[in-house]
Scaffold this active site. Structure first.
Site, PDB file in Angstrom:
ATOM      1  CE  LYS A  94       5.774  -5.433   1.615  1.00  0.00           C
ATOM      2  NZ  LYS A  94       6.202  -6.635   2.364  1.00  0.00           N
ATOM      3  CB  SER A 169       3.382  -9.315   1.518  1.00  0.00           C
ATOM      4  OG  SER A 169       4.497  -8.859   2.275  1.00  0.00           O
ATOM      5  CB  SER A 193       7.005 -10.776   2.668  1.00  0.00           C
ATOM      6  OG  SER A 193       5.734 -11.296   2.905  1.00  0.00           O
TER       7      SER A 193
HETATM    8  N1  GLN Z   1       2.923 -14.988   3.874  1.00  0.00           N
HETATM    9  C1  GLN Z   1       3.155 -14.741   5.270  1.00  0.00           C
HETATM   10  C2  GLN Z   1       1.945 -14.071   5.868  1.00  0.00           C
HETATM   11  O1  GLN Z   1       1.009 -13.913   5.177  1.00  0.00           O
HETATM   12  C3  GLN Z   1       4.382 -13.876   5.445  1.00  0.00           C
HETATM   13  C4  GLN Z   1       4.163 -12.493   5.011  1.00  0.00           C
HETATM   14  C5  GLN Z   1       5.335 -11.603   5.244  1.00  0.00           C
HETATM   15  O2  GLN Z   1       6.469 -12.058   5.350  1.00  0.00           O
HETATM   16  N2  GLN Z   1       5.055 -10.314   5.372  1.00  0.00           N
HETATM   17  O3  GLN Z   1       1.908 -13.701   6.988  1.00  0.00           O
END
Ligand code: GLN
Length: 529
Positions: A94, A169, A193
């Site tokens: 990532k 994400s 994510s």
């Molecule tokens: N969707 C959640 C957020 O927007 C979690 C994102 C993540 O785990 N990085 O914060």
């Protein structure tokens, strides 16, 4: 299958474990393996936009190095057995993992062109294992989002339906694995994510216990919640990556001195794995069947639960009474920490500097143009929650509720449950654009994953079938440091369903991604490293 270029002898269709065996036997070279994966990733990226950087030269050099080690080891059986299972195999990171000399954007304009000056801890560990870093994958800006649509570099498509999101994400890392560009990849999970994109793309994703993997060299979002973890197409491959990256690192004071079990590399074969489910005590938290859950998702999850019971596990309905507060408290704690972590992007130390005015003018313009709307929303929320007068009412209160959420899980594990079984996401992959106008609808995507981060626990998402032709994920949640146990349960379920028809299905629109005429919403063209 042949329509998407995936014939049985196509190297990209094999698991990491199978490729490793082929390398050690001398059937193929690491260079051949890496070339095959690079070629597929380059061909399909215009349609998928999963990659922000593909490092062809670096990957081929690492492959040649792996081939030298393999050739030397092949002269001696013991040396061959001593090689790490990831040696010579491609992995995707990532784009918030530092790789020395390679761009690291975290999906943001504010870091465009920033070259990491050092390797993250996990980058070092993967290099030590001999894994080949193919490149860096697309993500929601600073990991804020559930769809990868908040990337400054355009959204990533889901290979099951190119007009749908892959989750987020870590959507680029998930899409790249689902589309066979790599057997495994790395994501981060602050509120879901890793698990949610794994569910939405039909692959395995593990969020380890907080402290299991060093965060040194990872761009921070919310430091008390962030964890790094693996994606794979099967449980064994995900376990092999966890084994490589986990463990204490003195450069991250929250990384724990807990031993990493070598059994991660020896998960049982089908019969033994299925038999090991007998006698397991599993809890089914009723609050996770949330309002708005798609009936097809619920049906697949309940079917999976029935299969586990048929294999000899006992499943009891349980309650995690504070689940409902997970979302509200997460959206205080995570933005608060993010507002502090993102203060460092000032146009002086990292990435581009905009404006030619005074220091304050440069700062305002760099941040004003460098951050996207979702990131600004979080910084404002977080700054508000931490401000004098509101700190006690919001931030402190949220931390107290966080303790209650953790207490719910602790009570069940103390009562003797081996793990909890739940849906990973209330819905299958949703159409691009569907949740962009309403931030709260996007936040709700993680209702079933956020509480696990709040409690610091490990969570595993594994595929459990299709609903309307799109993948559904089953989530397994365990006590702290129970990754091995969770992966064994996941392997058991995999064994039970080894012959299920849906297991053989390839992502439905891979063939479309393979067609050079198909252009994704942003026609992703990765930059060379
Ligand atoms: N969707 C959640 C957020 O927007 C979690 C994102 C993540 O785990 N990085 O914060």
């Amino acid at each position: 299958m042949s329509t998407s270029g995936g014939s049985a002898d196509d190297l990209t269709r094999r698991s990491g474990a199978a490729l490793g065996a082929a390398l050690r036997s001398g059937e193929v070279s690491a260079r051949e393996v890496i070339e095959a994966h690079l070629e597929l990733a380059e061909r399909q990226n215009p349609a998928l936009n999963a990659w922000l950087t593909l490092d062809r030269d670096g990957a081929l050099a690492a492959a040649d190095e792996a081939d030298r080690k393999l050739t030397a080891a092949r002269r001696d059986r013991a040396a061959l057995d001593g090689l790490h299972p990831l040696l010579g195999l491609p992995v995707a990171l990532k784009d918030l993992v530092s790789v020395r000399g390679v761009q690291c954007t975290a999906g943001s304009r504010i870091l465009e062109g920033y070259l990491a000056p050092y390797d993250a801890h996990i980058t070092e560990r993967l290099r030590d294992a001999g894994a080949v870093i193919l490149g860096k994958t697309n993500m929601d800006e600073f990991a804020m989002g559930s769809s990868t649509e908040h990337s400054a570099f355009g959204p990533t498509a889901n290979p099951w339906a190119l007009d749908r999101v892959p989750g987020g994400s870590s959507g680029g890392s998930a899409s790249a694995v689902a589309a066979f560009h790599v057997p495994y990849s790395i994501g981060t999970d602050t509120g879901g994510s890793i698990r949610q994109p794994a569910a939405l793309t039909g692959i395995v994703g593990l969020k380890p216990t907080y402290g299991r993997v060093s965060r040194y060299g990872i761009v921070a979002f919310a430091s008390s919640l962030d964890q790094i973890g693996p994606f794979g197409r099967d449980v064994r491959d995900a376990a092999a990556v966890l084994h490589a990256v986990a463990g204490r690192d003195p450069r991250d004071s929250t990384s724990a001195p807990v031993p990493v079990p070598d059994e991660l590399l020896a998960l049982a074969d089908d019969d033994e794995a299925a038999a090991s489910l007998r006698g397991k005590r599993l809890g089914l938290p009723r609050e996770y069947f949330v309002a708005g859950m798609e009936p097809g998702v619920e049906a697949r999850v309940r079917q999976a639960v029935a299969a586990l019971e048929a294999a000899g596990a006992t499943v009891e309905e349980v309650s995690l009474p504070h689940t409902d507060y997970g979302l509200a408290t997460y959206y205080i704690v995570a933005p608060a920490e993010a507002s502090a972590n993102l203060a460092r992007y000032d146009g002086i130390r990292y990435g581009p500097r905009l404006g030619d005015g005074d220091t304050l003018g440069n700062y305002l313009r760099t941040r004003g143009e460098g951050f996207g709307a979702e990131v600004k929303r979080r910084i404002m929320l977080g700054t508000y929650a931490l401000s004098a007068g509101y700190y006690d009412a919001y931030y402190l209160k949220a931390q107290k509720v966080r303790t209650l959420i953790k207490g719910d899980f602790d009570a069940l594990f103390e009562a003797g449950f081996d793990a909890l079984v739940a849906p990973t996401s209330p819905t299958v992959a949703f159409p691009m654009g569907a949740r962009m106008a309403d931030p709260v609808s996007m936040y709700l995507s993680d209702a079933c994953t956020l509480p696990v981060n709040m409690a610091g626990l490990p969570g595993l998402s594994i595929p459990c079938g299709l609903s309307d032709g799109l993948p559904v994920g089953l989530q397994l949640i365990g006590p702290a440091w129970s990754e091995l146990e969770l992966l064994r349960l996941g392997r058991g379920y995999e064994a039970l369903t080894a012959d299920a028809e849906w297991r053989g299905a390839e992502p439905a629109e891979l063939a479309l991604a393979d067609n050079p005429a198909t252009r994704g919403p942003s026609a992703g063209r990765p930059v060379p490293a």
